[in-house]
Design a protein around this motif. Structure first.
Motif, short mmCIF file in Angstrom:
data_model
loop_
_atom_site.label_atom_id
_atom_site.label_comp_id
_atom_site.label_asym_id
_atom_site.label_seq_id
_atom_site.Cartn_x
_atom_site.Cartn_y
_atom_site.Cartn_z
N ARG A 89 -15.17 -11.09 15.21
CA ARG A 89 -14.13 -10.80 14.21
C ARG A 89 -14.74 -10.72 12.82
NH1 ARG A 89 -11.43 -14.26 17.91
NH2 ARG A 89 -9.33 -13.55 18.39
N HIS A 97 -5.17 -9.63 10.32
CA HIS A 97 -5.84 -8.63 11.15
C HIS A 97 -7.34 -8.72 10.95
CE1 HIS A 97 -1.83 -6.95 11.53
NE2 HIS A 97 -1.74 -7.07 10.21
N TYR A 123 -13.04 -10.21 8.85
CA TYR A 123 -11.79 -10.15 8.09
C TYR A 123 -12.06 -9.62 6.69
CZ TYR A 123 -10.10 -13.25 11.75
OH TYR A 123 -9.77 -13.80 12.97
N GLU A 181 -3.69 -14.30 14.01
CA GLU A 181 -4.03 -12.93 14.39
C GLU A 181 -3.24 -12.49 15.61
OE1 GLU A 181 -7.90 -10.08 15.13
OE2 GLU A 181 -8.21 -12.17 14.54
N ALA A 200 -2.02 -3.72 6.67
CA ALA A 200 -2.87 -4.78 7.24
C ALA A 200 -3.84 -5.42 6.27
CB ALA A 200 -3.62 -4.24 8.45
N ASP A 201 -4.59 -4.67 5.51
CA ASP A 201 -5.62 -5.26 4.65
C ASP A 201 -5.24 -5.27 3.18
OD1 ASP A 201 -7.32 -5.92 6.72
OD2 ASP A 201 -8.29 -3.96 6.73
N THR A 229 -7.53 -10.97 3.25
CA THR A 229 -6.92 -11.87 4.22
C THR A 229 -6.77 -13.27 3.63
OG1 THR A 229 -7.93 -10.57 5.98
CG2 THR A 229 -7.08 -12.73 6.60
N GLY A 270 0.07 -11.39 14.69
CA GLY A 270 0.14 -10.21 13.83
C GLY A 270 0.24 -10.53 12.35
#
Length: 163
Positions: A58, A49, A60, A43, A93-94, A64, A46
């Protein structure tokens, strides 16, 4: 280097993920087999995320898991994390890597792996030749590199690394 496949845009969630689509770091660790510390490192780099809860925990997205699979598979082939990060940066990101994305990355990795194999073969042959003479390479090195002239090129095993 792979480009973001054109069909990944529709994969972006139009709505925020529901609670059952989010994993805690413990769940992500259990499911992926990757230690918590490595997940936090990924994370920070980078590569993955998270979202934060009001308690700063956190969470996710389930996608991920596929990103981590991509990271681990790439690492197992010797691809540096920096290069993996450059490739993953092409995805939002996702969004999980798609089959097309994996195929394109695999093509890039194959070229890198083949180049690495060739380099290792050359190093093995040169190393075996030096050590194989039985003199522990002292006499041969005096013949191959008299006066240590390779020192002018800086530190490192220049003959082993040269193409």
């Amino acid at each position: 280097m792979p480009q973001v496949p054109p069909n990944t845009a529709p994969l972006l969630a139009a709505h925020p993920p529901t609670a059952n689509q989010l994993l805690t770091i413990g769940e992500l660790s259990d499911r992926s087999g990757v230690p918590h510390s490595a997940l936090r490192f990924y994370e920070r780099q980078g590569l993955i995320h998270s979202q934060r809860t009001t308690g700063n925990q956190r969470r996710y997205h389930r996608s991920t898991l596929r990103r981590i699979a991509f990271i681990r598979a790439s690492q197992n082939t010797g691809i540096p994390l920096a290069v993996i990060g450059e490739v993953l940066a092409l995805l939002p990101a996702d969004v999980a890597p798609t089959r097309e994305f994996w195929d394109r990355a695999g093509e890039c990795w194959s070229k890198e792996i083949n180049a690495r194999i060739e380099r290792l073969d050359r190093m093995r042959d040169r190393f075996t030749r030096c050590i194989g003479c039985g003199c522990l390479s002292f006499e041969e090195c005096a013949l191959v590199n008299p006066g240590d002239r390779l020192a002018e090129q800086g530190p490192g095993p220049h003959r082993l690394l040269r193409s």
